[in-house]
Design an enzyme around this catalytic site. Structure first.
Site, PDB file in Angstrom:
ATOM      1  N   LYS A  62       0.808  -1.226   0.000  1.00 29.09           N
ATOM      2  CA  LYS A  62       0.000   0.000   0.000  1.00 29.09           C
ATOM      3  C   LYS A  62       0.844   1.280   0.000  1.00 29.09           C
ATOM      4  O   LYS A  62       0.448   2.282  -0.584  1.00 29.09           O
ATOM      5  CB  LYS A  62      -0.976  -0.015   1.179  1.00 29.09           C
ATOM      6  CG  LYS A  62      -2.057  -1.066   0.952  1.00 29.09           C
ATOM      7  CD  LYS A  62      -3.056  -1.152   2.061  1.00 29.09           C
ATOM      8  CE  LYS A  62      -4.025  -2.288   1.718  1.00 29.09           C
ATOM      9  NZ  LYS A  62      -5.058  -2.495   2.699  1.00 29.09           N
ATOM     10  N   ASP A  98      -9.952   1.880   2.755  1.00 28.36           N
ATOM     11  CA  ASP A  98      -9.918   0.997   3.933  1.00 28.36           C
ATOM     12  C   ASP A  98     -10.597   1.634   5.148  1.00 28.36           C
ATOM     13  O   ASP A  98     -11.345   0.980   5.874  1.00 28.36           O
ATOM     14  CB  ASP A  98      -8.469   0.656   4.312  1.00 28.36           C
ATOM     15  CG  ASP A  98      -7.876  -0.443   3.449  1.00 28.36           C
ATOM     16  OD1 ASP A  98      -8.647  -1.202   2.828  1.00 28.36           O
ATOM     17  OD2 ASP A  98      -6.639  -0.536   3.406  1.00 28.36           O
TER      18      ASP A  98
HETATM   19  P1  NDP Z   1       1.774  -4.385   6.066  1.00 31.67           P
HETATM   20  O1  NDP Z   1       2.743  -5.396   5.563  1.00 31.67           O
HETATM   21  O2  NDP Z   1       1.742  -3.032   5.420  1.00 31.67           O
HETATM   22  O3  NDP Z   1       2.015  -4.136   7.644  1.00 31.67           O
HETATM   23  C1  NDP Z   1       2.154  -5.225   8.501  1.00 31.67           C
HETATM   24  C2  NDP Z   1       2.045  -4.764   9.955  1.00 31.67           C
HETATM   25  O4  NDP Z   1       2.094  -5.923  10.800  1.00 31.67           O
HETATM   26  C3  NDP Z   1       3.199  -3.860  10.396  1.00 31.67           C
HETATM   27  O5  NDP Z   1       2.721  -2.962  11.370  1.00 31.67           O
HETATM   28  C4  NDP Z   1       4.168  -4.877  11.016  1.00 31.67           C
HETATM   29  O6  NDP Z   1       5.056  -4.315  11.959  1.00 31.67           O
HETATM   30  C5  NDP Z   1       3.191  -5.799  11.710  1.00 31.67           C
HETATM   31  N1  NDP Z   1       3.750  -7.126  11.971  1.00 31.67           N
HETATM   32  C6  NDP Z   1       4.103  -8.071  11.051  1.00 31.67           C
HETATM   33  N2  NDP Z   1       4.560  -9.184  11.676  1.00 31.67           N
HETATM   34  C7  NDP Z   1       4.503  -8.936  13.017  1.00 31.67           C
HETATM   35  C8  NDP Z   1       4.843  -9.691  14.181  1.00 31.67           C
HETATM   36  N3  NDP Z   1       5.324 -10.952  14.098  1.00 31.67           N
HETATM   37  N4  NDP Z   1       4.611  -9.115  15.383  1.00 31.67           N
HETATM   38  C9  NDP Z   1       4.112  -7.856  15.494  1.00 31.67           C
HETATM   39  N5  NDP Z   1       3.799  -7.091  14.425  1.00 31.67           N
HETATM   40  C10 NDP Z   1       3.985  -7.624  13.206  1.00 31.67           C
HETATM   41  O7  NDP Z   1       0.333  -5.095   5.992  1.00 31.67           O
HETATM   42  P2  NDP Z   1      -1.101  -4.383   5.952  1.00 31.67           P
HETATM   43  O8  NDP Z   1      -1.053  -3.265   6.926  1.00 31.67           O
HETATM   44  O9  NDP Z   1      -1.479  -4.082   4.554  1.00 31.67           O
HETATM   45  O10 NDP Z   1      -2.071  -5.554   6.455  1.00 31.67           O
HETATM   46  C11 NDP Z   1      -2.178  -5.877   7.851  1.00 31.67           C
HETATM   47  C12 NDP Z   1      -3.364  -6.825   8.084  1.00 31.67           C
HETATM   48  O11 NDP Z   1      -4.600  -6.163   7.803  1.00 31.67           O
HETATM   49  C13 NDP Z   1      -3.345  -8.074   7.208  1.00 31.67           C
HETATM   50  O12 NDP Z   1      -3.767  -9.178   7.972  1.00 31.67           O
HETATM   51  C14 NDP Z   1      -4.366  -7.761   6.127  1.00 31.67           C
HETATM   52  O13 NDP Z   1      -4.952  -8.923   5.573  1.00 31.67           O
HETATM   53  C15 NDP Z   1      -5.389  -6.971   6.925  1.00 31.67           C
HETATM   54  N6  NDP Z   1      -6.207  -6.089   6.080  1.00 31.67           N
HETATM   55  C16 NDP Z   1      -7.570  -6.300   6.016  1.00 31.67           C
HETATM   56  C17 NDP Z   1      -8.362  -5.490   5.245  1.00 31.67           C
HETATM   57  C18 NDP Z   1      -9.830  -5.725   5.198  1.00 31.67           C
HETATM   58  O14 NDP Z   1     -10.496  -5.136   4.337  1.00 31.67           O
HETATM   59  N7  NDP Z   1     -10.391  -6.511   6.089  1.00 31.67           N
HETATM   60  C19 NDP Z   1      -7.808  -4.390   4.439  1.00 31.67           C
HETATM   61  C20 NDP Z   1      -6.399  -4.240   4.619  1.00 31.67           C
HETATM   62  C21 NDP Z   1      -5.644  -5.080   5.381  1.00 31.67           C
HETATM   63  P3  NDP Z   1       6.494  -3.731  11.505  1.00 31.67           P
HETATM   64  O15 NDP Z   1       6.244  -2.319  11.062  1.00 31.67           O
HETATM   65  O16 NDP Z   1       7.311  -3.807  12.748  1.00 31.67           O
HETATM   66  O17 NDP Z   1       7.023  -4.606  10.395  1.00 31.67           O
END
Ligand code: NDP
Length: 276
Positions: A62, A98
């Site tokens: 994104k 979103d």
């Molecule tokens: P991104 O890859 O942009 O961000 C991932 C986030 O998760 C970051 O904040 C990252 O932290 C964190 N993270 C990843 N692994 C871990 C871990 N092991 N422990 C703690 N934090 C962790 O993904 P998105 O933001 O695009 O998506 C996030 C979730 O939201 C997904 O599950 C996605 O499917 C869901 N989603 C659902 C939507 C819907 O319409 N229902 C729409 C959009 C998303 P760090 O910065 O430290 O890497």
């Protein structure tokens, strides 16, 4: 026939092709909508080669999508993240549906009043960036942003520009933050490992917990929420359908009726859970 796609990684699980096909049947619009696997490196080339008229973008792309747009909507600008691309000749206009999708699901489908709520947002990636401005616009009292990489929570708080209501905090601060009315898991933690431990004291009997994920991805956080005594534990299926309807509106000028599509996906998801 006009062609659309969702780009992301992993993307094979995405329900977006199914949702847009249902919207197309309902509105009588002829279109094709496919899922295309793409990561940070190959997204621009795959988008260019796809020949699509519009696209949705899911994790982890994104912020990449935001960077390649020639123009973006005000809400995408505030989020610094784009989930909807609209073709303008050789260029892309970006928007972010979103936040509106989440707020519509919580307020209209689940009847929640977000005004004056104390909100915890776990995560600061693309999804968190999308929902944070819409939550503030819905009148919440305060937004605590906690992310594994603290600098990303700080950057999101800076971008939101509302220091009186927005408080970035480190994961280690969680035990001292008290009880929240609304707790949102916007991390992708359970996809690649496990959600870090959360103190039970974050939630109480009036709290509502929402995992933006759905299916397997939402199981761990929603189980924690129930164990912590939350009044409701919701997954991201409703938001998914609502944000898709807003994208559909941007591309086709018609907002489909989301209720029948949500009901179908809900029934399928519940059947999968009860089959486990
Ligand atoms: P991104 O890859 O942009 O961000 C991932 C986030 O998760 C970051 O904040 C990252 O932290 C964190 N993270 C990843 N692994 C871990 C871990 N092991 N422990 C703690 N934090 C962790 O993904 P998105 O933001 O695009 O998506 C996030 C979730 O939201 C997904 O599950 C996605 O499917 C869901 N989603 C659902 C939507 C819907 O319409 N229902 C729409 C959009 C998303 P760090 O910065 O430290 O890497």
């Amino acid at each position: 026939m006009r062609r659309y796609a969702v780009f992301g990684s992993p993307v094979a699980h995405s329900q977006s092709p199914r949702i847009h096909a249902a919207f197309a049947r309902q509105t009588g619009i002829a279109l094709e909508y496919v899922a295309i696997e793409a990561g940070h490196g190959d997204f621009p080339a795959k988008l260019a080669a796809s020949g699509v008229d519009g696209a949705n973008v899911t994790l982890p792309l994104k912020e990449d999508a935001f960077a390649l747009c020639r123009s973006v909507s005000a809400r995408a600008q505030r989020a610094g993240a784009v989930n909807t691309l609209i073709r303008e000749g050789e260029h892309w206009r970006g928007d972010n549906t979103d936040g509106l999708g989440l707020v519509r699901d919580l307020t209209e489908r689940h009847g929640l009043d977000l005004r004056e709520r104390r909100v915890l947002l776990l995560g600061a990636g693309g999804a968190a960036r999308g929902v944070a401005p819409a939550l503030l616009d819905a009148g919440i009292h305060s937004l605590y942003i906690v992310n594994r990489t603290a600098a990303r929570a700080d950057a999101l708080a800076d971008a939101l520009g509302d220091p009186a209501r927005v408080h970035p905090r480190a994961w280690d601060d969680l035990p001292g933050l008290g009880e929240f009315d609304l707790l949102i898991n916007a991390t992708s933690a359970t996809r690649g490992g496990a959600l870090p431990a959360l103190p039970m004291a974050l939630a109480g009997p009036r709290s509502v917990a929402v995992d933006l994920g759905y299916g397997e991805a939402a199981v761990a956080f929603l189980a924690w929420a129930r164990a912590a005594g939350c009044a409701q534990a919701l997954d991201g299926l409703g938001m998914l359908v609502e944000q898709a309807a807003e994208s559909f509106l941007l591309w086709h000028g018609v907002r489909p009726d989301t209720d029948p599509v949500y009901a179908q996906l809900r029934a399928q998801a519940d059947a999968l859970v009860s089959a486990d």
